[in-house]
Design a protein around this motif. Structure first.
Motif, short mmCIF file in Angstrom:
data_model
loop_
_atom_site.label_atom_id
_atom_site.label_comp_id
_atom_site.label_asym_id
_atom_site.label_seq_id
_atom_site.Cartn_x
_atom_site.Cartn_y
_atom_site.Cartn_z
N ALA A 12 0.85 -1.20 0.00
CA ALA A 12 0.00 0.00 0.00
C ALA A 12 0.88 1.24 0.00
O ALA A 12 1.99 1.23 0.54
CB ALA A 12 -0.91 0.00 1.23
N VAL A 13 0.39 2.30 -0.60
CA VAL A 13 1.15 3.55 -0.62
C VAL A 13 0.41 4.68 0.11
O VAL A 13 0.99 5.73 0.36
CB VAL A 13 1.49 4.01 -2.06
N PRO A 56 20.01 -0.40 1.17
CA PRO A 56 19.06 0.11 2.17
C PRO A 56 17.95 0.92 1.52
O PRO A 56 18.15 1.52 0.47
CB PRO A 56 19.93 1.03 3.05
N GLY A 57 16.78 0.91 2.15
CA GLY A 57 15.67 1.71 1.65
C GLY A 57 14.86 1.05 0.56
O GLY A 57 14.06 1.68 -0.11
N LYS A 58 15.03 -0.26 0.38
CA LYS A 58 14.34 -0.99 -0.69
C LYS A 58 12.82 -0.98 -0.47
O LYS A 58 12.05 -0.81 -1.40
CB LYS A 58 14.87 -2.43 -0.74
N THR A 59 12.39 -1.20 0.78
CA THR A 59 10.95 -1.20 1.07
C THR A 59 10.45 0.23 1.04
O THR A 59 10.83 1.04 1.88
CB THR A 59 10.67 -1.83 2.45
N GLN A 60 9.61 0.55 0.04
CA GLN A 60 9.10 1.92 -0.06
C GLN A 60 7.58 1.97 -0.03
O GLN A 60 6.97 3.00 -0.25
CB GLN A 60 9.65 2.58 -1.32
N GLU A 61 6.97 0.81 0.25
CA GLU A 61 5.52 0.75 0.41
C GLU A 61 5.25 0.15 1.79
O GLU A 61 6.15 -0.34 2.45
CB GLU A 61 4.91 -0.17 -0.66
N TYR A 62 4.00 0.18 2.19
CA TYR A 62 3.58 -0.46 3.43
C TYR A 62 3.18 -1.87 3.03
O TYR A 62 2.07 -2.09 2.55
CB TYR A 62 2.43 0.32 4.07
N ASN A 63 4.12 -2.81 3.16
CA ASN A 63 3.88 -4.18 2.69
C ASN A 63 3.03 -4.94 3.70
O ASN A 63 3.36 -5.00 4.88
CB ASN A 63 5.20 -4.89 2.42
N ILE A 64 1.95 -5.52 3.20
CA ILE A 64 0.95 -6.17 4.05
C ILE A 64 0.99 -7.69 3.83
O ILE A 64 0.87 -8.15 2.69
CB ILE A 64 -0.46 -5.62 3.74
#
Length: 194
Positions: A12-13, A56-64
């Motif tokens: 999610a963004v 670093p910083g790969k996750t840029q969404e709210y992964n559910i």
């Protein structure tokens, strides 16, 4: 708690992209490169459930992720990563602050910190954002396998002291996703709240 099933639902963004079915939620947050994705993979016994990266910083969404078909684990973007535009970092900070203070299904906050380093200004900033939330908070020190036994005890004591200095009296757990240390107690803690 035993993880029997785990599946990636979506990234999610924005707020509207969060689950709407009311299942309990556990949020995992921390600075970039602290090992959130690696921890999620270790807890679920799934090698590639959460994408990991050397960058670093790969996750840029709210992964559910849906766990045991009865709760969600939310992997937040690594907080404070320098190469992310300032505007985006501000949006992440606002989202995290809103999430921990307003999100009704939120049942537990897992704040990951690298056990090899003392609290940074970014850790303190994150603590200030989440301390007002109603959900219980657990501080998890990651990468403990990189420390000797004496270093582990010393670091645990130092971090506990640093947390108390900023007025935070919360449980603290040493873990290693690589070796499996501390994963069962962490799952037990989550299980008691969800």
């Amino acid at each position: 708690m035993k993880v029997k099933s785990a599946e990636f639902i979506k990234g999610a963004v924005r707020w509207e992209g969060l689950p709407s079915d009311g299942r309990p939620e556990v949020v995992f947050l921390g600075r970039s490169n602290v090992g959130k994705s690696t921890m999620l993979n270790a807890l679920t016994h799934r090698k590639n459930l959460a994408r990991t990266s050397k960058r670093p910083g790969k996750t840029q969404e709210y992964n559910i992720f849906r766990i045991n078909n009865r709760q969600y684990w939310i992997d937040m973007p690594g907080y404070g990563y320098a190469k992310v535009p300032k505007k985006k970092r501000v949006r992440w900070a606002e989202f995290i602050a809103r999430y921990v203070s307003e999100r009704e299904p939120l049942k537990a906050i897992v704040h990951l910190m690298d056990s090899r380093h003392p609290l940074t200004d970014l850790d303190r900033e994150l603590i200030d954002m989440i301390r007002g939330g109603a959900a219980p908070l657990l501080v998890v020190l990651t990468k403990a396998d990189k420390l000797s036994g004496n270093e582990r005890r010393a670091r645990e004591g130092e971090v506990k002291e640093q947390l108390e200095e900023v007025g935070l009296h919360v449980p603290l757990m040493l873990t290693s996703a690589e070796k499996g240390d501390g994963l069962k107690p962490l799952l037990r803690w989550i299980g008691t709240l969800t």
